[in-house]
Design an enzyme around this catalytic site. Sequence first.
Site, PDB file in Angstrom:
ATOM      1  N   ARG A  24       0.826  -1.209   0.000  1.00 37.11           N
ATOM      2  CA  ARG A  24       0.000   0.000   0.000  1.00 37.11           C
ATOM      3  C   ARG A  24       0.864   1.265   0.000  1.00 37.11           C
ATOM      4  NH1 ARG A  24      -5.424  -1.429   1.721  1.00 37.11           N
ATOM      5  NH2 ARG A  24      -5.889   0.739   1.482  1.00 37.11           N
ATOM      6  N   ARG A  28      -3.507   7.338   0.537  1.00 32.58           N
ATOM      7  CA  ARG A  28      -3.928   8.616   1.124  1.00 32.58           C
ATOM      8  C   ARG A  28      -2.922   9.292   2.042  1.00 32.58           C
ATOM      9  NH1 ARG A  28      -9.374   6.033   3.014  1.00 32.58           N
ATOM     10  NH2 ARG A  28      -7.766   4.471   3.280  1.00 32.58           N
ATOM     11  N   ARG A  37      -6.968  11.966  -6.245  1.00 37.98           N
ATOM     12  CA  ARG A  37      -8.196  11.353  -5.722  1.00 37.98           C
ATOM     13  C   ARG A  37      -9.332  12.368  -5.625  1.00 37.98           C
ATOM     14  NH1 ARG A  37     -11.801   8.747  -4.234  1.00 37.98           N
ATOM     15  NH2 ARG A  37     -11.899   7.149  -2.643  1.00 37.98           N
ATOM     16  N   ASP A  74      -7.050  -2.804  -6.799  1.00 43.83           N
ATOM     17  CA  ASP A  74      -7.543  -3.296  -5.507  1.00 43.83           C
ATOM     18  C   ASP A  74      -7.904  -4.770  -5.642  1.00 43.83           C
ATOM     19  OD1 ASP A  74      -8.393  -1.987  -2.774  1.00 43.83           O
ATOM     20  OD2 ASP A  74      -9.800  -3.585  -3.211  1.00 43.83           O
ATOM     21  N   TYR A 150     -14.943 -10.854   1.703  1.00 44.82           N
ATOM     22  CA  TYR A 150     -15.673  -9.609   1.368  1.00 44.82           C
ATOM     23  C   TYR A 150     -16.953  -9.916   0.586  1.00 44.82           C
ATOM     24  CZ  TYR A 150     -11.588  -7.058   2.999  1.00 44.82           C
ATOM     25  OH  TYR A 150     -10.582  -6.565   3.786  1.00 44.82           O
TER      26      TYR A 150
HETATM   27  O1  CP3 Z   1      -0.063  -1.279  -2.587  1.00 45.57           O
HETATM   28  C1  CP3 Z   1      -0.430  -0.384  -3.391  1.00 45.57           C
HETATM   29  O2  CP3 Z   1       0.016   0.774  -3.347  1.00 45.57           O
HETATM   30  C2  CP3 Z   1      -1.356  -0.784  -4.528  1.00 45.57           C
HETATM   31  C3  CP3 Z   1      -2.724  -0.569  -4.296  1.00 45.57           C
HETATM   32  C4  CP3 Z   1      -3.567  -1.429  -3.360  1.00 45.57           C
HETATM   33  C5  CP3 Z   1      -4.790  -0.929  -2.835  1.00 45.57           C
HETATM   34  N1  CP3 Z   1      -5.403  -1.954  -2.181  1.00 45.57           N
HETATM   35  C6  CP3 Z   1      -5.288   0.437  -3.009  1.00 45.57           C
HETATM   36  C7  CP3 Z   1      -6.332   0.964  -2.117  1.00 45.57           C
HETATM   37  C8  CP3 Z   1      -3.431  -2.755  -2.937  1.00 45.57           C
HETATM   38  C9  CP3 Z   1      -2.293  -3.734  -3.155  1.00 45.57           C
HETATM   39  C10 CP3 Z   1      -4.616  -3.076  -2.189  1.00 45.57           C
HETATM   40  C11 CP3 Z   1      -4.873  -4.403  -1.612  1.00 45.57           C
HETATM   41  C12 CP3 Z   1      -6.048  -4.589  -0.754  1.00 45.57           C
HETATM   42  N2  CP3 Z   1      -7.282  -4.017  -0.862  1.00 45.57           N
HETATM   43  C13 CP3 Z   1      -6.096  -5.526   0.310  1.00 45.57           C
HETATM   44  C14 CP3 Z   1      -4.972  -6.464   0.710  1.00 45.57           C
HETATM   45  C15 CP3 Z   1      -3.921  -5.792   1.506  1.00 45.57           C
HETATM   46  C16 CP3 Z   1      -4.377  -5.296   2.859  1.00 45.57           C
HETATM   47  O3  CP3 Z   1      -4.243  -4.066   3.066  1.00 45.57           O
HETATM   48  O4  CP3 Z   1      -4.824  -6.098   3.677  1.00 45.57           O
HETATM   49  C17 CP3 Z   1      -7.388  -5.454   0.878  1.00 45.57           C
HETATM   50  C18 CP3 Z   1      -7.904  -6.250   2.053  1.00 45.57           C
HETATM   51  C19 CP3 Z   1      -8.133  -4.492   0.118  1.00 45.57           C
HETATM   52  C20 CP3 Z   1      -9.560  -4.133   0.287  1.00 45.57           C
HETATM   53  C21 CP3 Z   1      -9.743  -2.698   0.592  1.00 45.57           C
HETATM   54  N3  CP3 Z   1      -9.514  -1.683  -0.314  1.00 45.57           N
HETATM   55  C22 CP3 Z   1     -10.193  -2.128   1.798  1.00 45.57           C
HETATM   56  C23 CP3 Z   1     -10.557  -2.894   3.062  1.00 45.57           C
HETATM   57  C24 CP3 Z   1     -10.217  -0.740   1.598  1.00 45.57           C
HETATM   58  C25 CP3 Z   1     -10.728   0.309   2.577  1.00 45.57           C
HETATM   59  C26 CP3 Z   1      -9.766   0.566   3.655  1.00 45.57           C
HETATM   60  C27 CP3 Z   1      -8.780   1.624   3.274  1.00 45.57           C
HETATM   61  O5  CP3 Z   1      -7.572   1.405   3.435  1.00 45.57           O
HETATM   62  O6  CP3 Z   1      -9.231   2.670   2.808  1.00 45.57           O
HETATM   63  C28 CP3 Z   1      -9.743  -0.479   0.280  1.00 45.57           C
HETATM   64  C29 CP3 Z   1      -9.588   0.846  -0.360  1.00 45.57           C
HETATM   65  C30 CP3 Z   1      -8.252   1.170  -0.948  1.00 45.57           C
HETATM   66  N4  CP3 Z   1      -7.485   0.326  -1.703  1.00 45.57           N
HETATM   67  C31 CP3 Z   1      -7.582   2.414  -0.866  1.00 45.57           C
HETATM   68  C32 CP3 Z   1      -6.387   2.295  -1.599  1.00 45.57           C
HETATM   69  C33 CP3 Z   1      -5.372   3.354  -1.859  1.00 45.57           C
HETATM   70  C34 CP3 Z   1      -8.129   3.669  -0.191  1.00 45.57           C
HETATM   71  C35 CP3 Z   1      -9.178   4.238  -1.082  1.00 45.57           C
HETATM   72  C36 CP3 Z   1      -9.200   5.727  -1.136  1.00 45.57           C
HETATM   73  O7  CP3 Z   1      -8.364   6.366  -1.819  1.00 45.57           O
HETATM   74  O8  CP3 Z   1     -10.120   6.282  -0.553  1.00 45.57           O
END
Ligand code: CP3
Length: 342
Positions: A24, A28, A37, A74, A150
């Site tokens: 990640r 943000r 964003r 994602d 999910y």
């Molecule tokens: O690593 C990176 O930079 C690449 C992008 C990436 C995202 N999600 C972007 C994202 C990757 C590799 C993920 C994986 C992901 N997504 C996982 C596995 C890794 C982990 O963190 O456990 C999971 C469980 C998700 C599902 C997910 N996506 C959730 C639960 C959420 C909401 C929580 C949060 O962190 O906001 C997301 C949203 C998400 N995915 C964001 C980003 C940058 C935030 C969205 C935003 O910009 O508002």
Amino acid sequence: MTHKPILEVLNGEVADTTPIWLMRQAGRYLPEYKKVRAKIPDFLSLCYNPDLAAEVTLQPIRRFGLDAAIVFSDILVIPDALGQKVEFYENSGPILHPLSSVDDIARLKCKNVAQHLDPVYQAINIVAQELSDKTALIGFSGAPWTVATYMVEGASSRDFTKVKRWAIAEPVGFQRLIDVLVDSISEHLIRQVSAGAEIIQIFDTWAGVLPSLEFQKWCISPVKEIVRRLQKHKPWVPIIGFPRGIGVNYKYYAFETGVNAVSIDSSVPLGWVETELKEVNIVQGNMDPIVLLAGGKPMIETCRSIEEVLGRGQYIFNLGHGVNKETPPENITAVIEEIRGQ
Ligand code: CP3
């Protein structure tokens, strides 16, 4: 010849300096991400915009010079591509219209996954052309179990009662969902490699919530099958598995699934990794994201103790889970300097 330290390590060589990237790493906590964003309020629309997805993939590379970029996407694009309604809300995380029967599984649209996810492959293509010859490109997907949590819970969950109950009480029906996910995830990963991804990471964030019998059935077996398919079609691509929270099972996971490297969470004791896990597989990890957020002396001391125990041989520095959104970016700069010994 290109010189990419992370690929050298994954190919069994010892790099001059420890390669480093962060789960990640785009997101943000970066002001430049928030700017993009703000222009595109719907998160999935950002994931499906190849130019903007490529741009936010490259932001942490430009700022920090990490050893790998991970395509901005994602794990929930898979249920979205299968036709399940997926929405992201600022403070509550993802919301899905939950699956609750075998009929719901039968209604999933298995045929259009690759077509629906074509923007991801386009983003990979753009990033591959922009990266320097020192930086590798990672493609990824969630593992079937984590994506299924999910799809069945309909949101992030505290105790996973619904999905665990279904998997335990009706394994034949639940297997159909896992089979659909093995097919669509395998295809998605193979296409990412065709588009230019040089490494694959499989995120199994919720692997640690299953009892051991079910862990074998719903985590090990499906990941092993995905690895088999990927290796059949793209035998040269290293695969990193990230089954979070599985404790001593990391060793079993590392040899049983056939992954090339295993990414460990922050709870795994370094001494055990050194003596037990490094024998079996290449290791990636495992600074706690809150240690990174907190910064200062504890962060530098953690870097040193990780580097001291794991730094020799085949090792990739990373976190035990994703970067927290409150993280000061300058802490990442300090960690990179410490790990590279600058
Ligand atoms: O690593 C990176 O930079 C690449 C992008 C990436 C995202 N999600 C972007 C994202 C990757 C590799 C993920 C994986 C992901 N997504 C996982 C596995 C890794 C982990 O963190 O456990 C999971 C469980 C998700 C599902 C997910 N996506 C959730 C639960 C959420 C909401 C929580 C949060 O962190 O906001 C997301 C949203 C998400 N995915 C964001 C980003 C940058 C935030 C969205 C935003 O910009 O508002």
